[in-house]
Design a protein around this motif. Structure first.
Motif, short mmCIF file in Angstrom:
data_model
loop_
_atom_site.label_atom_id
_atom_site.label_comp_id
_atom_site.label_asym_id
_atom_site.label_seq_id
_atom_site.Cartn_x
_atom_site.Cartn_y
_atom_site.Cartn_z
N VAL A 37 0.88 -1.17 0.00
CA VAL A 37 0.00 0.00 0.00
C VAL A 37 0.91 1.22 0.00
CG1 VAL A 37 -1.76 1.29 1.27
CG2 VAL A 37 -1.82 -1.23 1.26
N TYR A 95 4.19 0.88 2.07
CA TYR A 95 4.01 0.02 3.23
C TYR A 95 3.75 -1.42 2.77
CZ TYR A 95 2.92 4.34 5.85
OH TYR A 95 2.95 5.58 6.44
N TRP A 111 1.19 -3.83 9.73
CA TRP A 111 1.82 -3.01 8.71
C TRP A 111 3.28 -2.77 9.07
CZ3 TRP A 111 -1.20 0.18 5.02
CH2 TRP A 111 -2.57 -0.11 5.05
N GLY A 112 4.11 -2.63 8.04
CA GLY A 112 5.47 -2.19 8.27
C GLY A 112 5.50 -0.70 8.56
N GLN A 113 6.69 -0.19 8.83
CA GLN A 113 6.84 1.23 9.18
C GLN A 113 6.85 2.12 7.94
OE1 GLN A 113 9.40 -0.77 8.79
NE2 GLN A 113 10.93 0.45 7.68
N GLY B 41 3.02 10.50 10.57
CA GLY B 41 4.32 9.86 10.50
C GLY B 41 4.33 8.39 10.85
N LYS B 42 3.16 7.81 11.04
CA LYS B 42 3.07 6.41 11.44
C LYS B 42 2.33 5.59 10.39
CE LYS B 42 4.98 7.04 15.50
NZ LYS B 42 6.32 6.47 15.80
N ALA B 43 2.48 4.27 10.49
CA ALA B 43 1.73 3.37 9.61
C ALA B 43 0.28 3.29 10.07
CB ALA B 43 2.35 1.98 9.65
N PRO B 44 -0.61 2.98 9.17
CA PRO B 44 -2.00 2.75 9.57
C PRO B 44 -2.11 1.60 10.56
CG PRO B 44 -1.85 3.03 7.21
CD PRO B 44 -0.44 2.89 7.72
N PHE B 98 -9.59 2.49 -0.71
CA PHE B 98 -9.72 3.20 0.55
C PHE B 98 -10.56 4.45 0.35
CE2 PHE B 98 -6.60 1.10 3.31
CZ PHE B 98 -5.81 0.42 2.39
#
Lengths: 121, 107
Positions: A37, A95, A111-113, B41-44, B98
């Motif tokens: 994604v 991601y 999820w990855g970072q 700044g973070k992943a979902p 999405f």
């Protein structure tokens, strides 16, 4: 503990290629579908590609079909995304995301970072 | 492709307020709708799956329901740590899509 760690991103010129990797741990990798994604700067989430747990079924968004290739190595618990013919519009955080089923669809529970890819001259 | 619309695009609310976000699918998607939270700044992070099922470890103040092609996500009592952007996602058909996101912040 499930962990997904992406690598391989960076700055690339238009028309260039990259291979992203996602190293997985903490679960039986071959049993779960995986996805990529992406998120362009300041934008929303865009599904790019998915692959089944066995690797025999792959899916792509129209925007990347024919240019990106998803694959996996279940012996090394690693997911890949080959990005070819890159365009400025491919600039994004990429991601990797684990699906909760063998199929790559469903909900993405881990999820990855994220890894940045910047396409620029 | 199945189009997902979300409303509102942003909202401001006070701590303790009840907050609701609506996601509408362009066609019937059964219950194949998930909700994610993304902090800057973070992943979902997965919050709800299959329209109304709470992911393990997610606080019970988050909930979801379905009415036809309309899906509602609710935070029963907004907390400071809930400041984030929330996305719905359908997986009924490919491509997975999405919604555009709803940004929630504190008043």
């Amino acid at each position: 503990e499930v962990q997904l760690l992406e690598s391989g991103g960076g700055l690339i010129q238009p028309g260039g290629s990259l291979r992203l990797s996602c190293a997985a741990s903490g679960f039986i990798f071959k049993n779960y579908g995986m996805n990529w994604v992406r998120q362009a700067p300041g934008k929303g989430l865009e599904w790019v590609s998915g692959i089944s747990g066995s690797g025999d079924t792959t899916f792509y968004a129209d925007s990347v079909k024919g240019r990106f290739t998803i694959s996996r190595d279940n012996s090394k618990n690693t997911l890949f995304l080959r990005l070819d013919s890159l365009r400025a519009g491919d600039t994004a955080i990429y991601y990797c995301a684990k699906a909760d089923y063998h199929d790559s669809r469903g909900h993405f529970d881990f999820w990855g970072q994220g890894i940045p890819v910047t396409v620029s001259p | 492709d199945i189009q997902m619309t979300q409303s509102p695009s942003s909202l401001s609310a006070s701590v303790g307020d009840r907050v609701s976000i609506t996601c509408q699918a362009s066609q019937v998607i059964s219950i194949h709708l998930n909700w994610y939270q993304q902090k800057p700044g973070k992943a979902p992070k997965l919050l709800l799956y299959d329209a109304s099922n709470l992911e393990t470890g997610v606080p019970s103040r988050f909930s979801g329901r379905r009415s036809g092609t309309d899906f509602t996500f609710t935070i029963s009592s907004l907390q400071p740590e809930d400041v984030a952007t929330y996305y719905c996602q359908q997986y009924d058909d490919l491509p997975i899509t999405f919604g555009p996101g709803t940004k929630v912040d504190l008043k």
